[in-house]
Structure formats: C-alpha cells, structure tokens
Design a protein around this motif. Structure first.
Motif, PDB file in Angstrom:
ATOM      1  N   LEU A 135       6.035   6.647  -0.931  1.00 32.23           N
ATOM      2  CA  LEU A 135       4.967   7.123  -1.813  1.00 32.23           C
ATOM      3  C   LEU A 135       4.348   8.360  -1.173  1.00 32.23           C
ATOM      4  N   THR A 136       4.713   9.521  -1.664  1.00 31.26           N
ATOM      5  CA  THR A 136       4.292  10.790  -1.070  1.00 31.26           C
ATOM      6  C   THR A 136       3.999  11.814  -2.159  1.00 31.26           C
ATOM      7  N   PRO A 137       2.998  12.671  -1.948  1.00 34.70           N
ATOM      8  CA  PRO A 137       2.710  13.732  -2.936  1.00 34.70           C
ATOM      9  C   PRO A 137       3.891  14.674  -3.166  1.00 34.70           C
ATOM     10  N   MET A 138       4.818  14.699  -2.230  1.00 38.88           N
ATOM     11  CA  MET A 138       5.981  15.570  -2.383  1.00 38.88           C
ATOM     12  C   MET A 138       6.729  15.272  -3.678  1.00 38.88           C
ATOM     13  N   VAL A 155      17.412  -0.149  -9.509  1.00 36.92           N
ATOM     14  CA  VAL A 155      16.327   0.715  -9.040  1.00 36.92           C
ATOM     15  C   VAL A 155      15.184   0.808 -10.049  1.00 36.92           C
ATOM     16  N   PRO A 156      15.424   1.128 -11.326  1.00 34.74           N
ATOM     17  CA  PRO A 156      14.284   1.197 -12.266  1.00 34.74           C
ATOM     18  C   PRO A 156      13.588  -0.147 -12.470  1.00 34.74           C
ATOM     19  N   LYS A 157      14.302  -1.245 -12.227  1.00 32.72           N
ATOM     20  CA  LYS A 157      13.692  -2.562 -12.403  1.00 32.72           C
ATOM     21  C   LYS A 157      12.585  -2.815 -11.388  1.00 32.72           C
ATOM     22  N   LEU A 158      12.558  -2.061 -10.302  1.00 33.23           N
ATOM     23  CA  LEU A 158      11.535  -2.215  -9.274  1.00 33.23           C
ATOM     24  C   LEU A 158      10.390  -1.214  -9.450  1.00 33.23           C
ATOM     25  N   PHE A 159      10.381  -0.502 -10.547  1.00 34.80           N
ATOM     26  CA  PHE A 159       9.337   0.488 -10.833  1.00 34.80           C
ATOM     27  C   PHE A 159       7.945  -0.123 -10.655  1.00 34.80           C
ATOM     28  N   GLY A 160       7.761  -1.342 -11.158  1.00 35.73           N
ATOM     29  CA  GLY A 160       6.465  -1.989 -11.095  1.00 35.73           C
ATOM     30  C   GLY A 160       6.025  -2.367  -9.694  1.00 35.73           C
ATOM     31  N   TYR A 161       6.954  -2.464  -8.749  1.00 36.90           N
ATOM     32  CA  TYR A 161       6.581  -2.775  -7.368  1.00 36.90           C
ATOM     33  C   TYR A 161       5.798  -1.625  -6.755  1.00 36.90           C
ATOM     34  N   PHE A 162       6.101  -0.413  -7.193  1.00 40.11           N
ATOM     35  CA  PHE A 162       5.490   0.778  -6.594  1.00 40.11           C
ATOM     36  C   PHE A 162       4.336   1.343  -7.423  1.00 40.11           C
ATOM     37  N   HIS A 163       4.341   1.075  -8.725  1.00 39.05           N
ATOM     38  CA  HIS A 163       3.304   1.626  -9.607  1.00 39.05           C
ATOM     39  C   HIS A 163       2.831   0.524 -10.552  1.00 39.05           C
ATOM     40  N   SER A 164       1.569   0.179 -10.451  1.00 35.98           N
ATOM     41  CA  SER A 164       1.031  -0.942 -11.220  1.00 35.98           C
ATOM     42  C   SER A 164       1.054  -0.694 -12.720  1.00 35.98           C
ATOM     43  N   ASN A 165       1.031   0.572 -13.135  1.00 33.67           N
ATOM     44  CA  ASN A 165       1.023   0.870 -14.570  1.00 33.67           C
ATOM     45  C   ASN A 165       2.428   1.111 -15.121  1.00 33.67           C
ATOM     46  N   ALA A 166       3.455   0.670 -14.400  1.00 35.28           N
ATOM     47  CA  ALA A 166       4.836   0.879 -14.838  1.00 35.28           C
ATOM     48  C   ALA A 166       5.117   0.277 -16.212  1.00 35.28           C
ATOM     49  N   GLY A 219       0.820  -1.203   0.000  1.00 32.49           N
ATOM     50  CA  GLY A 219       0.000   0.000   0.000  1.00 32.49           C
ATOM     51  C   GLY A 219       0.858   1.258   0.000  1.00 32.49           C
ATOM     52  N   MET A 220       0.429   2.252   0.773  1.00 32.31           N
ATOM     53  CA  MET A 220       1.168   3.505   0.868  1.00 32.31           C
ATOM     54  C   MET A 220       2.374   3.401   1.787  1.00 32.31           C
ATOM     55  N   GLU A 221       2.582   2.229   2.386  1.00 29.57           N
ATOM     56  CA  GLU A 221       3.720   2.019   3.280  1.00 29.57           C
ATOM     57  C   GLU A 221       4.895   1.371   2.568  1.00 29.57           C
ATOM     58  N   TRP A 245      -2.935  10.769  -4.281  1.00 31.08           N
ATOM     59  CA  TRP A 245      -2.635  10.329  -2.918  1.00 31.08           C
ATOM     60  C   TRP A 245      -2.909  11.430  -1.897  1.00 31.08           C
ATOM     61  N   ASP A 246      -3.366  11.058  -0.756  1.00 30.63           N
ATOM     62  CA  ASP A 246      -3.317  11.838   0.484  1.00 30.63           C
ATOM     63  C   ASP A 246      -3.899  13.240   0.404  1.00 30.63           C
ATOM     64  N   LEU A 247      -4.790  13.517  -0.511  1.00 26.50           N
ATOM     65  CA  LEU A 247      -5.459  14.812  -0.534  1.00 26.50           C
ATOM     66  C   LEU A 247      -6.906  14.617  -0.080  1.00 26.50           C
ATOM     67  N   PRO A 248      -7.471  15.622   0.642  1.00 27.83           N
ATOM     68  CA  PRO A 248      -8.817  15.436   1.215  1.00 27.83           C
ATOM     69  C   PRO A 248      -9.891  15.239   0.157  1.00 27.83           C
ATOM     70  N   SER A 249      -9.686  15.743  -1.038  1.00 28.94           N
ATOM     71  CA  SER A 249     -10.663  15.552  -2.112  1.00 28.94           C
ATOM     72  C   SER A 249      -9.918  15.342  -3.412  1.00 28.94           C
ATOM     73  N   LYS A 250     -10.630  14.929  -4.449  1.00 28.29           N
ATOM     74  CA  LYS A 250      -9.997  14.595  -5.711  1.00 28.29           C
ATOM     75  C   LYS A 250     -10.419  15.565  -6.816  1.00 28.29           C
TER      76      LYS A 250
END
Length: 757
Positions: A500-503, A551-562, A485-487, A696-701
């Motif tokens: 995974l942060t909006p920053m 590092v780039p080889k793990l792109f898909g671990y963090f983003h499903s559309n990698a 997840g986000m962790e 991510w992490d915003l009160p509204s979309k």
C-alpha cells in the motif's frame, strides 16, 4: 521435458560388461549424436513454449496445451516409427536399408523445424486475428488446434530418432544392438540436462531466434556426421532376434500390472514437477530459473538412476522379480521429501532444499522405469511401444491433473500427498497376503506409514510462515494476502507483488491530470487494486485486466470499500492476459496504465515491456491518449532495454523518477505531452480524486500536499536518453530479446549468485 528417450524397439539386454557398447568408435558417435540431439530438443521445447505464449497469450491454458502437444508428438513419433520399422522388415528383427541415412534425414528435418515453427505460429495468430474470435473457449480451441498442427509433426520426428538409431546400430554393429537402447537413453538424458542450462545463456546472448539457429546448426551437424558415418560404417546386416538372457515374466497376466505402474510413473512425476515449481520458486527466484533448476536436477537424477539400472541389469542375469521390494517402499517415502525440504522452518540453503527434496524420488524412477519396460516387453518392440505409449499418456495427464485438478483446491502440501499416495500403496506390497518378500522388506513396509505420517506432519507450506493470512489458489498461482494496516502485502507464488503505497496512486493520477476530458481507462495488472480504485475516482469507465484469477478476489483485503467499487457500472474486471486482451479488444482508451508484477525479471513480464506490446497498445489509444508505464529499478541493461523500446515505439516519452530507489514513471504518447506545472496538475484533479491522492503517507491532507507531491515528481524528470545511455549497446526489449528475464551471464560477470544462500 525434452525428447526423453523413447521406449520403442527395446531389444533384450544380455548380461555382459556394462561398458562394452562404448568400446566401438562407431557406437561412440551415436552417443555424441544423442547428447547434442537431447540438448537441441529441450532447447526447442523451451523456446517454442515462449513463442507460443507471445503469439497466443501468457496463460496456464496455453502452457498446458504446448507441453501436452510436445509430449504427445514424441510418443506418436516413437510408436509410429517402431511400427513402421517392424512392418518394413523381411522378418521380425531384420531390415535391409541404410537406417543411419534415414536418421540423418530426421535430424536435418528437425533442424529445419527451428526455422519453420516461428513462422507457423505467426500465421496462426494472424488467422485468429482475421477470424475475430472473441470467446475465450473458441480462442483456445482454435489456438490449441493450430499449435497441435504446428508442433506434433516436428515433435514426432524427434520421437522417431531413437527407434531409427537403434535400427542403425543393429545394421552396422549387430552384436551391440541388444544394449543400444540404454546407451542412447543415457546420452539423450545427458543432453537434456545440458539443454536445461545452455538455452538460458544463449537466449540472453542471441535472443530466441538466434538460439533456435544454434539448435538448427546442432541438428545439421548431426545429420552431416551421420551421413558421412553411413558411408564408412560396416555394410548393413540382418539383425536377428535372440531370446533375452533375462528371464521374462511367466505369463501375460503376470505382466498386466506393469502398465498401470508405468502410467503412474509418468502421471506422478510430471504432476509433481508442477507442484515442485510452486513449492520451490519462493526460494529459487523467478519461475524461469526455478523451472530450469528443477528440470536439471530431475534429469540428472534420472540419468544417475538409469545408469545404476544399466549396471545392475548387466550383472544380474535373471533380474526379473529380483529387485528389492524395499525400493518401492523407499519410492513412496521419497515422494514426500519435498514436504520437509520446502518448509520455511527447515534451515537449508535454497539449492539444497530442491536437490534433497526431488533427487531421491526422480533417481529411483530413473532406475525403476526402464526396469518395468524391460519386464513388460521381454524384448518385444510392439509391447515396448505399448508400454511407452502408456507412460507418455501419464506424462500428458500429470500436469493437467496437478494444475487444474489439485492445486486450485488443495495446498501444495496436500497436492503432493495425493500424488504420492499411489506409491505409498505400492510400497505396502510386501504386506499383502501371500507375499514372498523378505523380513527386511516387510519391516520397511511396516515403517512406511509412520514415517510418511511424520513427513506430512513436519512439512509446512510456504504460506504457513505468515500467521495472519488469506490464501487463494487457482490453476495459475497461489496467492497470499497477509499483514495489517499499511503493512499489508500481496504475494503471488511466494513473491511480494506490491504494498500500500502512494506510488500506485500516482500511476493513475499523474497521467490522468495530463489528459483533457478522458472517458476510458485500461489498467493492466490488478495487484492490490489501488490504481484501479484511484482511476475510478475520476468517474470514467475503467477496465482492469488481471492474469491470476485469485488476485482480484482479494481486493477487499486491502481496501474496505472494494465491494462498493465493484458494484459501480464504471468498474470492469477481466481475467485474461493483458496483452492478449489488448490485441483482441476493439475498444479505444484515453489511458492505458501498466504495472507488471515485480520483480523486474518476473517470467513473462517482458511481454509487457516489449516493442510488440507497445505496438498493440498504440492501436488501442485514442488520439492524444497516454500510455503510463511503471518500471521498478533494475540493472542498467534492463532500464536501457525498456527505455529504448518505449523510445522506438512512441515519439513523445517523459520519464519521472520516483524516489531514489523505487523506479520510474514513463508517460508515452503519439502527441506532445503538455508542460504543466504542479499547480495546474493539482487543479485538474476532481474532488474525489484529490481525497484519494492524499489518503496515505502525506504530511497533510490538503491541496498543498498534492502540489508538493507533483513538484517532487516533476523535478525528478530525466531525459529518456539518460536511461538508454546507461547501457548504449543493449538492444530494445522485444519478444525476441527478453533482456530483463534472462540475466544469468550478467549476474555471473558481476560475481553474483543465481540463488541466495
């Protein structure tokens, strides 16, 4: 490692009091000479490595080239000087010329090297730029050739000092000549220990070039003192060979096995050092201080082992073949100690993990290596030179084997087992047919394999502390993707790189919203790929540059559309040093965004914050282009140094604080940056970018959430002078003054510790 004492011209060692050589005031001067010389040589090695990285790239290949060239130069100098001294002699061990003055000349030339080498490396970089080399293979071939031509002559001078100094002792104090090698060896190792720590403080205070000036001063003082001593020392005398009191091996064949063993001592110790850095960096801190700490323990234990051997060899007249075979068994076992002490399940202080893990093995090697050389040479300098050449060959191949042959394919745990395997085999020698080993040695050998198996079973790798993980390894680093997840987390050599942060999205969307009709963007440091992914939502050509191949080889671990993103013709991922890519590229960009890996003190990260880096970036920006720099929180000196560097490099810089503790977004340009409102920034986002912004992490979309996020950032803007004013005396961060990486004295002044306990 620095100029480890060479083994050329090793004289036979009679059995008399171990401290006898130190009683002469003249010989005591030689201890001082080689202590300072050892310190200076390690200082040069560390600084020259860093200067080479600044000129030719922060890559594993460049590190390997520099270290191999340094070691090769030392071996060549020792071998060549020993051959020359022997050829110049009227008989085997007699030379009638003032060798002490020759030694003074060598030290003077070594001091000059500190001034010359930085210029030579700069010339090499300009040559490569003029050649316009684009191929990485050709680039490293030419760079490696230039580094070799630059460093080998100077390193050969360092390697020549011990043979020449031994000859000088033989001329002035012939009775002391037989034990001169071990005396100089200890002094040189002690200086090398100091050389692992002193440069860290000097670089922090003076920068690299100032530190090299201190080295020049040290070598020049040695040269002056040696010249004056040569005028007061006794007149030169012929030094004749005396048969060794220690019984030599019975025949040449009985000594042939020693050369493979000497090769293994160099191969395994230097190879294990590479593995140790990966094993202990998660506990010791950044690679800069982890490497220095490991090297200090390595050399200190080597000194202790050689000191014990010196005492032992002085007291045992017929010592060949009389060392306990259990020593070899213990050596094989101690090689596996780091498996246990680096295990996260073992409760030890961070420093104690390292000391207990590596000191026993390196201490035993410090005892056994000079013993093997004495046995091989029997007092013959030609054979001693051959022994050293074989040992140094192992030192060259060890890091290459570990870095390129083992660690990319095996865990640190199994890489260490492979390197320890030869010593486990040697440790079983008492069990071979016909062995005359004692019953105690046989019992120790019988216990070796069960104990080794226990250590291998108990020891766990750092990655095993994460139940859910994906681990990739390459010559540069061990990379771990873990969590859900986000962790989810990304760790490189045990350090958390990002989350995974909006920053990381803001690093893309904020500068892009300030631009009019951008076409090309460059993202330096891939991380989880979030910024790269966000840039592509603007439908522009986006190139990401990442130093660590895994590092780039793990792109898909963090983003499903990698996979879908990487198939886009707009997406390009390049494995290279970001700065080297900028300097070699001819492409122009509207945006260059940089997110160097945390922590702020990470090794090599200053080269992405320095004035020289920003100069290279400016050349690659189109008119009106923006450089976006993310800077995590640091101490006042770090923040001021980076802010001053940007302020010196760009006429227009805006700074936005992200939250209270996270860090700062810098936007820098050659043109004034428009004062846009949050609403204006939001309206410039394409539809796909807007969806990405609120993922991510915003009160509204909706657009209100985007406006609110921009408003919060714009309200947090601070003048860059505020950051500079937090430490007004701190200079701009540059290649010569890596303020953020060298902080030991600052930390100590504040009562902090280099390592967590």
């Amino acid at each position: 490692m620095g100029p480890m004492p060479t083994l050329e011209c090793v004289e036979p060692q009679p059995a008399f009091a171990p401290r006898a050589i130190a009683k002469s005031p003249v010989v005591s001067w030689f201890f001082f000479f080689f202590f300072v010389s050892g310190l200076c040589s390690v200082l040069y090695e560390l600084v020259w490595l860093r200067l080479s990285m600044a000129q030719f790239g922060v890559t594993t290949a460049m590190v390997s080239i520099v270290l191999s060239v340094f070691m090769a130069g030392l071996g060549l100098g020792s071998w060549a000087s020993g051959k020359w001294l022997r050829a110049a002699a009227p008989d085997v061990f007699a030379v009638r010329f003032p060798a002490l003055r020759l030694y003074a000349v060598l030290e003077l030339l070594i001091g000059i090297s500190a001034v010359v080498v930085p210029h030579e490396l700069s010339w090499g970089r300009r040559i490569l730029e003029n050649l316009g080399v684009s191929s990485s293979w050709a680039y490293y071939s030419i760079a490696g050739l230039w580094v070799g031509l630059t460093l080998i002559p100077w390193c050969a001078l360092m390697g020549a000092t011990i043979p020449v100094a031994m000859r000088a002792i033989g001329q002035t104090l012939p009775r002391e000549a037989a034990r001169s090698f071990s005396y100089l060896y200890m002094a040189n190792v002690m200086g090398a220990v100091a050389g692992t720590i002193a440069p860290l403080a000097l670089i922090e205070l003076l920068g690299f070039r100032g530190t090299l000036s201190v080295g020049t001063l040290g070598n020049c003082l040695i040269a002056l003192a040696a010249l004056l001593l040569s005028r007061k020392a006794p007149a030169a005398a012929a030094v004749h060979f005396n048969p060794p009191l220690a019984e030599p091996a019975r025949n040449e064949g009985s000594r042939d096995w020693l050369l493979p063993i000497l090769f293994l001592t160099g191969l395994t110790s230097m190879g294990m050092e590479v593995v140790w850095v990966r094993q202990f960096t998660p506990y010791l801190g950044t690679v800069v201080y982890a490497f220095a700490s490991i090297l200090a323990v390595y050399l200190t234990a080597t000194f202790v082992g050689s000191r014990v051997y010196r005492r032992w060899s002085a007291q045992v007249v017929r010592h060949q073949g009389q060392e306990s075979p259990a020593l070899w068994t213990l050596l094989g076992l101690s090689a596996l100690f780091p498996l246990v002490t680096s295990s996260p399940s073992i409760v030890l202080s961070d420093v104690l993990r390292m000391v207990v893990g590596i000191a026993p093995f390196t201490g035993l090697l410090g005892f056994l290596t000079p013993m093997l050389v004495d046995r091989r040479s029997g007092g013959d300098p030609t054979k001693a030179g051959t022994a050293y050449a074989v040992n140094i060959l192992g030192c060259i191949f060890g890091p290459l084997l570990a870095g390129f042959g083992l660690l990319p394919y095996l865990s640190e745990r199994w890489a260490l087992v492979v390197l320890a395997l030869p010593w486990l085999v040697v440790g079983l020698r008492p069990l071979r047919p016909g062995s005359q080993a004692t019953s105690g040695a046989r019992e120790a050998a019988y216990a070796l394999l069960p104990l080794a198996g226990l250590l291998i079973f108990v020891g766990k790798g750092y990655d095993e502390k994460y139940p859910q993980r994906q681990v990739l390894r390459d010559p540069t680093a061990t990379v771990i993707a873990t969590g859900s997840g986000m962790e989810r987390q990304l760790l490189v050599n045990g350090y958390g790189m990002t989350t995974l942060t909006p920053m990381t999205k803001m690093m893309a969307h904020l500068p892009m919203a300030f631009l009019d009709r951008p076409h090309d963007a460059l993202d330096i440091c891939f991380g989880m790929g979030t910024t790269f992914r966000s840039l592509l939502t603007w439908k522009i050509n986006t190139t990401a540059v990442e130093l660590v191949p895994s590092v780039p080889k793990l792109f898909g671990y963090f983003h499903s559309n990698a996979p879908e993103i990487l198939q886009s013709p707009l997406a390009h991922v390049v494995i290279d040093d970001g700065r080297r890519y900028l300097e070699r590229s001819t492409q122009q960009f509207d945006l260059i965004t940089i997110d160097p890996p945390p922590p702020l003190e990470a090794a090599g990260s200053s080269m992405l914050y320095s004035e020289e880096f920003y100069t290279a970036a400016r050349k690659r920006l189109r008119t009106g282009g923006i450089l976006a720099q993310w800077l995590p929180n640091g101490d006042n000196e770090d923040l001021a140094a980076v802010a001053r560097s940007l302020h010196h490099s760009f006429p227009y810089v805006r700074v936005f604080r992200w939250g209270n503790r996270w860090g700062f977004h810098f936007l820098a340009s050659e043109q004034p940056l428009p004062n846009l409102t949050a609403e204006q920034l939001e309206r410039k986002l394409p539809a796909e970018a807007a969806v990405d912004f609120v993922e991510w992490d915003l009160p509204s979309k909706d657009s209100k959430a985007i406006v609110a996020a921009f408003q919060g950032l714009l309200r947090s803007e601070i003048p860059i002078e505020v950051l500079i004013g937090q430490s007004p005396s701190t200079p701009a961060l540059s290649d010569d003054r890596p303020i953020n990486e060298y902080y030991m004295l600052r930390l100590w002044r504040r009562g902090g510790s280099m390592f967590s306990q």
